[in-house]
Design a protein around this motif. Structure first.
Motif, PDB file in Angstrom:
ATOM      1  N   GLY A   1      -4.731  90.386  83.798  1.00  0.00           N
ATOM      2  CA  GLY A   1      -4.375  90.041  82.427  1.00  0.00           C
ATOM      3  C   GLY A   1      -3.806  91.224  81.677  1.00  0.00           C
ATOM      4  N   ASP A   2      -4.390  92.403  81.868  1.00  0.00           N
ATOM      5  CA  ASP A   2      -3.873  93.604  81.212  1.00  0.00           C
ATOM      6  C   ASP A   2      -2.477  93.953  81.721  1.00  0.00           C
ATOM      7  OD1 ASP A   2      -6.241  93.687  79.876  1.00  0.00           O
ATOM      8  OD2 ASP A   2      -7.027  95.471  80.870  1.00  0.00           O
TER       9      ASP A   2
ATOM     10  N   THR B 298      -8.722  88.868  74.053  1.00  0.00           N
ATOM     11  CA  THR B 298      -7.665  88.850  73.033  1.00  0.00           C
ATOM     12  C   THR B 298      -7.309  90.248  72.557  1.00  0.00           C
ATOM     13  OG1 THR B 298      -8.293  86.648  72.258  1.00  0.00           O
ATOM     14  CG2 THR B 298      -7.085  88.049  70.707  1.00  0.00           C
TER      15      THR B 298
ATOM     16  N   SER C 134      -1.409  86.607  80.111  1.00  0.00           N
ATOM     17  CA  SER C 134      -2.352  87.639  79.678  1.00  0.00           C
ATOM     18  C   SER C 134      -3.444  87.053  78.783  1.00  0.00           C
ATOM     19  CB  SER C 134      -1.617  88.768  78.952  1.00  0.00           C
ATOM     20  OG  SER C 134      -1.047  88.322  77.732  1.00  0.00           O
ATOM     21  N   VAL C 135      -3.069  86.112  77.896  1.00  0.00           N
ATOM     22  CA  VAL C 135      -4.048  85.498  76.993  1.00  0.00           C
ATOM     23  C   VAL C 135      -5.152  84.803  77.780  1.00  0.00           C
ATOM     24  CG1 VAL C 135      -4.395  83.666  75.275  1.00  0.00           C
ATOM     25  CG2 VAL C 135      -2.459  85.236  75.058  1.00  0.00           C
TER      26      VAL C 135
ATOM     27  N   ALA D 110       0.007  91.702  80.099  1.00  0.00           N
ATOM     28  CA  ALA D 110       0.246  92.126  78.721  1.00  0.00           C
ATOM     29  C   ALA D 110       1.216  93.303  78.675  1.00  0.00           C
ATOM     30  CB  ALA D 110      -1.073  92.495  78.052  1.00  0.00           C
TER      31      ALA D 110
ATOM     32  N   SER E 186       4.633  92.053  79.431  1.00  0.00           N
ATOM     33  CA  SER E 186       5.152  91.370  78.251  1.00  0.00           C
ATOM     34  C   SER E 186       5.705  92.369  77.244  1.00  0.00           C
ATOM     35  CB  SER E 186       4.041  90.534  77.606  1.00  0.00           C
ATOM     36  OG  SER E 186       4.533  89.776  76.527  1.00  0.00           O
TER      37      SER E 186
ATOM     38  N   ASN F  54      -7.577  93.060  74.109  1.00  0.00           N
ATOM     39  CA  ASN F  54      -6.814  93.753  75.149  1.00  0.00           C
ATOM     40  C   ASN F  54      -5.349  93.336  75.106  1.00  0.00           C
ATOM     41  OD1 ASN F  54      -9.563  94.183  75.895  1.00  0.00           O
ATOM     42  ND2 ASN F  54      -8.913  94.649  77.978  1.00  0.00           N
ATOM     43  N   VAL F  55      -5.099  92.022  74.962  1.00  0.00           N
ATOM     44  CA  VAL F  55      -3.724  91.517  74.950  1.00  0.00           C
ATOM     45  C   VAL F  55      -2.924  92.151  73.826  1.00  0.00           C
ATOM     46  CG1 VAL F  55      -2.258  89.496  74.662  1.00  0.00           C
ATOM     47  CG2 VAL F  55      -4.361  89.309  75.988  1.00  0.00           C
TER      48      VAL F  55
ATOM     49  N   PHE G 118       3.089  86.566  78.384  1.00  0.00           N
ATOM     50  CA  PHE G 118       2.138  86.691  77.279  1.00  0.00           C
ATOM     51  C   PHE G 118       0.988  85.704  77.436  1.00  0.00           C
ATOM     52  CE2 PHE G 118       0.672  85.526  72.991  1.00  0.00           C
ATOM     53  CZ  PHE G 118       0.265  86.764  72.535  1.00  0.00           C
TER      54      PHE G 118
ATOM     55  N   THR H  49      -7.423  87.837  80.092  1.00  0.00           N
ATOM     56  CA  THR H  49      -8.120  89.006  79.575  1.00  0.00           C
ATOM     57  C   THR H  49      -8.511  88.740  78.139  1.00  0.00           C
ATOM     58  OG1 THR H  49      -8.071  91.441  79.404  1.00  0.00           O
ATOM     59  CG2 THR H  49      -6.088  90.264  78.721  1.00  0.00           C
TER      60      THR H  49
END
Length: 293
Positions: free
Chosen positions: A154-155, A98, A92-93, A158, A161, A100-101, A89, A96
């Motif tokens: 990052g995506d 917020t 990802s934060v 997410a 996660s 998107n996360v 998580f 990318t």
């Protein structure tokens, strides 16, 4: 496997709603701290663990016995999953946007539904299946936008996660035991990793108070409520309340940091929010209880 009563179902809805509301403050607090990922991961996690140990000690003094912390092999498995989800998580934060996360993590009910169907033989109600199909469209729009904007890593974190959270919720559902302390104590794993990665370069966080508040209050409330929810609700239903973060976190970040999501992200998010609201209202009226079999 007996079905929960309607009153138990409503209790689960209340607990998970509180947990989802608290969870929506996580990303804004991480952003307000203004630090690098590894020290934030370490401080946020170790604060959660220390507060949890204080709560456990207080329960021991007041009740004269220790609460169940890790309920058997299911507790160990869920703890490992929750610990890993914390790492993915935050990855990802920091990689990318917020919006998107939180919109992609909103996919976790889909994974929860599929895993519960496969491993627990809990067939989701038709309303949940319809909601999941619509969510695939919304998440697909956001991921497509992330690929074109260079946020694919990052995506992807997410989405991973979301899968791990869906698995953790399913394990909690399978055990039918109190998992309230599991995700809190599981924070020890990311705490060790975070400090191990940060210490060679030094722990530097501009505003550590935000992270301490996050780890000491916000995360314990959020994780305890959301981990207790599967005692009363199915995994897909619990996953739905993780989606309060989907609705609220981008709003908090928009207000605080003036970070405006892209048009494609807003379009996908709008689909998710409409689905969340419709499905949650249906579940709150008892539709999910009547249909589950």
């Amino acid at each position: 496997m007996s079905l929960p009563s309607l009153s138990g179902h409503r209790k689960g809805l209340a607990l998970t709603a509180i947990g989802g509301l608290a969870l929506s403050m996580d990303i804004p607090l991480v952003r307000l701290a203004e630090g690098k990922m590894w020290p934030i991961l370490g401080l946020r996690s170790i604060t959660t663990v220390l507060v949890t140990l204080l709560i456990v000690a207080a329960i021991r003094v007041l009740k004269g016995k220790w609460p169940i912390l890790i309920p058997g092999r299911h507790g160990i498995a869920a703890g490992l999953l929750y610990g890993l989800s914390t790492l993915t998580f935050l990855l990802s934060v920091f990689n990318t946007a917020t919006a998107n996360v939180v919109f992609i993590v909103a996919f976790n009910p889909m994974f929860g539904a599929l895993l519960s169907w496969i491993f627990l033989k809990e067939r989701p109600p038709v309303s949940t299946l319809v909601a999941m199909a619509a969510m695939i469209v919304g998440v697909g729009l956001i991921v497509h936008d992330g690929i074109s904007s260079g946020h694919i890593f990052g995506d992807a974190m997410a989405l991973l996660s979301a899968l791990i959270l869906g698995a953790a919720i399913t394990v909690g559902r399978a055990s039918r035991r109190d998992m309230g302390f599991v995700p809190l104590l599981a924070a020890m794993f990311p705490a060790i990793l975070g400090f191990a990665m940060a210490l060679p370069a030094g722990v530097s966080i501009d505003h550590p108070g935000w992270i301490i508040f996050n780890g000491a209050i916000v995360m314990p409330v959020a994780f305890w409520c959301l981990a207790t929810g599967p005692r009363y609700l199915s995994a897909p239903e619990v996953g739905m309340f993780y989606l309060l973060e989907t609705v609220l976190a981008p709003i908090w970040v928009w207000f605080i940091f003036a970070e405006v999501p892209t048009a494609m992200t807003l379009m996908g998010g709008a689909i998710l929010i409409i689905v969340i609201m419709t499905h949650s209202l249906w579940m709150a009226r008892g539709g999910g209880v009547r249909q589950r079999r």
